[in-house]
Design an enzyme around this catalytic site. Structure first.
Site, PDB file in Angstrom:
ATOM      1  NE  ARG A 182      -2.201  -1.257   3.622  1.00 55.45           N
ATOM      2  CZ  ARG A 182      -2.010  -2.465   4.131  1.00 55.45           C
ATOM      3  NH1 ARG A 182      -2.488  -3.525   3.526  1.00 55.45           N
ATOM      4  NH2 ARG A 182      -1.342  -2.632   5.258  1.00 55.45           N
ATOM      5  CG  MET A 183       4.285   3.683   2.543  1.00 52.89           C
ATOM      6  SD  MET A 183       3.158   5.033   2.903  1.00 52.89           S
ATOM      7  CE  MET A 183       3.877   6.337   1.906  1.00 52.89           C
TER       8      MET A 183
ATOM      9  N   GLY B 211      11.144   4.697   6.665  1.00 48.99           N
ATOM     10  CA  GLY B 211       9.933   4.889   7.452  1.00 48.99           C
ATOM     11  C   GLY B 211       9.503   3.606   8.134  1.00 48.99           C
ATOM     12  CB  THR B 212      11.202   0.311   8.426  1.00 47.59           C
ATOM     13  OG1 THR B 212      11.362   0.212   7.019  1.00 47.59           O
ATOM     14  CG2 THR B 212      10.909  -1.054   9.008  1.00 47.59           C
TER      15      THR B 212
ATOM     16  CG  ASN C 250       3.768   9.608  10.699  1.00 45.41           C
ATOM     17  OD1 ASN C 250       3.718  10.305   9.697  1.00 45.41           O
ATOM     18  ND2 ASN C 250       2.702   9.021  11.201  1.00 45.41           N
ATOM     19  CG  MET C 251       8.448   9.347   6.111  1.00 45.57           C
ATOM     20  SD  MET C 251      10.095  10.072   6.137  1.00 45.57           S
ATOM     21  CE  MET C 251      11.100   8.598   6.347  1.00 45.57           C
TER      22      MET C 251
ATOM     23  CG  HIS D 249      -2.103   2.389  12.855  1.00 41.95           C
ATOM     24  ND1 HIS D 249      -1.783   2.954  14.065  1.00 41.95           N
ATOM     25  CD2 HIS D 249      -1.459   3.118  11.914  1.00 41.95           C
ATOM     26  CE1 HIS D 249      -0.965   3.987  13.870  1.00 41.95           C
ATOM     27  NE2 HIS D 249      -0.758   4.112  12.576  1.00 41.95           N
TER      28      HIS D 249
ATOM     29  CE  LYS E 293       1.595   0.640  13.189  1.00 39.26           C
ATOM     30  NZ  LYS E 293       2.689   0.644  12.194  1.00 39.26           N
TER      31      LYS E 293
ATOM     32  N   GLY F 188       4.929   3.108  15.752  1.00 38.56           N
ATOM     33  CA  GLY F 188       6.156   3.886  15.879  1.00 38.56           C
ATOM     34  C   GLY F 188       5.874   5.350  16.149  1.00 38.56           C
TER      35      GLY F 188
END
Length: 268
Positions: free
Chosen positions: A11-12, A96-97, A122-123, A153, A157, A163
């Site tokens: 998805r990401m 972003g892991t 989180n970006m 979430h 997840k 995180g």
């Protein structure tokens, strides 16, 4: 800017590919997946109906051959494998892991002596603005207020708390002069007794397709303050990752986070 995407069919990963293809200053040059991925060999832009000329591959070396940057939102073990090769190719990493353990984070720190890395749970630009608001609030509300972090979430997840929730806890604890490990409460069940003063509680919700909701509750006597961030799309994470790529253009080495990328560190 030549970019490779790890976890290209997730998805990401798809959101990142779409963002890279839509940006005039970025070029997709690699799309990486695990060796059991059924989409191996397909064009990375097929899900958008676009031909990019970049085939999805499980060959890390091939994916990074022309990549100046690698964006990685995968799993800890995958990220560590990608990091090992990036150190050889010089591909700067945007990570972003979530769910990395202390040893893995130390590996990032060691690698950053010679490689430029942005590592953030989180970006999202909005989330990072929220971190700053929490820092200010925690300094003001460090007495007489109980602090709870509630996060929600999607059902897929795999780590909890998120995180982002943990980072929120770290920001709040640091602002109060505490270590999160010393004050965090991650689970409550049975006869728990009264809430311990100065603790930071966490509550986790998993269900449906929730992208990511985070609320920090400062509960005092007669009032409560809530600071929330709610994501309705992963697009904000993708755009934040591209901001991180642009930031790393001028960095040769070092371990950075989104506070550095957004220029918020100087105001701390």
């Amino acid at each position: 800017m030549k970019i490779a995407i790890a976890g290209a069919t997730g998805r990401m990963g798809k959101m990142l590919i779409e963002a890279v293809l839509s940006s005039p200053d970025t070029q997709l040059v690699g799309a990486l997946e695990h060796d059991a991925c059924p989409q191996l060999g397909e064009d990375a832009g097929a899900f958008l109906g676009k031909k990019t000329g970049v085939a999805i591959t499980a060959d890390i070396t091939k994916a990074l051959t022309d990549a100046e940057f690698l964006i990685d939102f995968t799993r800890p073990e995958g990220t560590m494998a990608h990091l090992a090769l990036a150190q050889k190719t010089g591909s700067k990493m945007i990570i972003g892991t979530t769910g990395l353990n202390t040893e893995q984070i130390n590996s990032l720190k060691k690698a950053s002596a010679n490689l430029a890395i942005v590592f953030a749970p989180n970006m999202s630009i909005g989330v990072n603005a929220t971190f700053k608001l929490l820092e200010i609030a925690a300094k003001m509300l460090n007495q007489g207020y109980d602090i709870e972090i509630i996060e929600a979430h999607h059902r897929h997840k795999v780590d909890a708390p998120s995180g982002t929730a943990l980072k929120m806890g770290e920001v709040i604890a640091d602002a109060m002069g505490e270590n999160l490990d010393d004050v965090a409460v991650y689970a409550r069940e049975g006869h728990t007794g009264e809430r311990k003063a100065g603790s930071i509680g966490f509550a986790t919700i998993r269900g449906g397709d929730i992208v990511g909701d985070h609320t920090v509750l400062f509960a005092g006597d007669g009032e409560r303050i809530e600071i929330s961030h709610k994501s309705s799309s992963r697009q904000s994470y993708a755009q934040g990752a591209l901001r991180a790529v642009r930031f790393l253009q001028t960095q040769n080495a070092g371990l950075y986070d989104m506070q550095d990328v957004l220029g918020l560190r100087q105001h701390s």
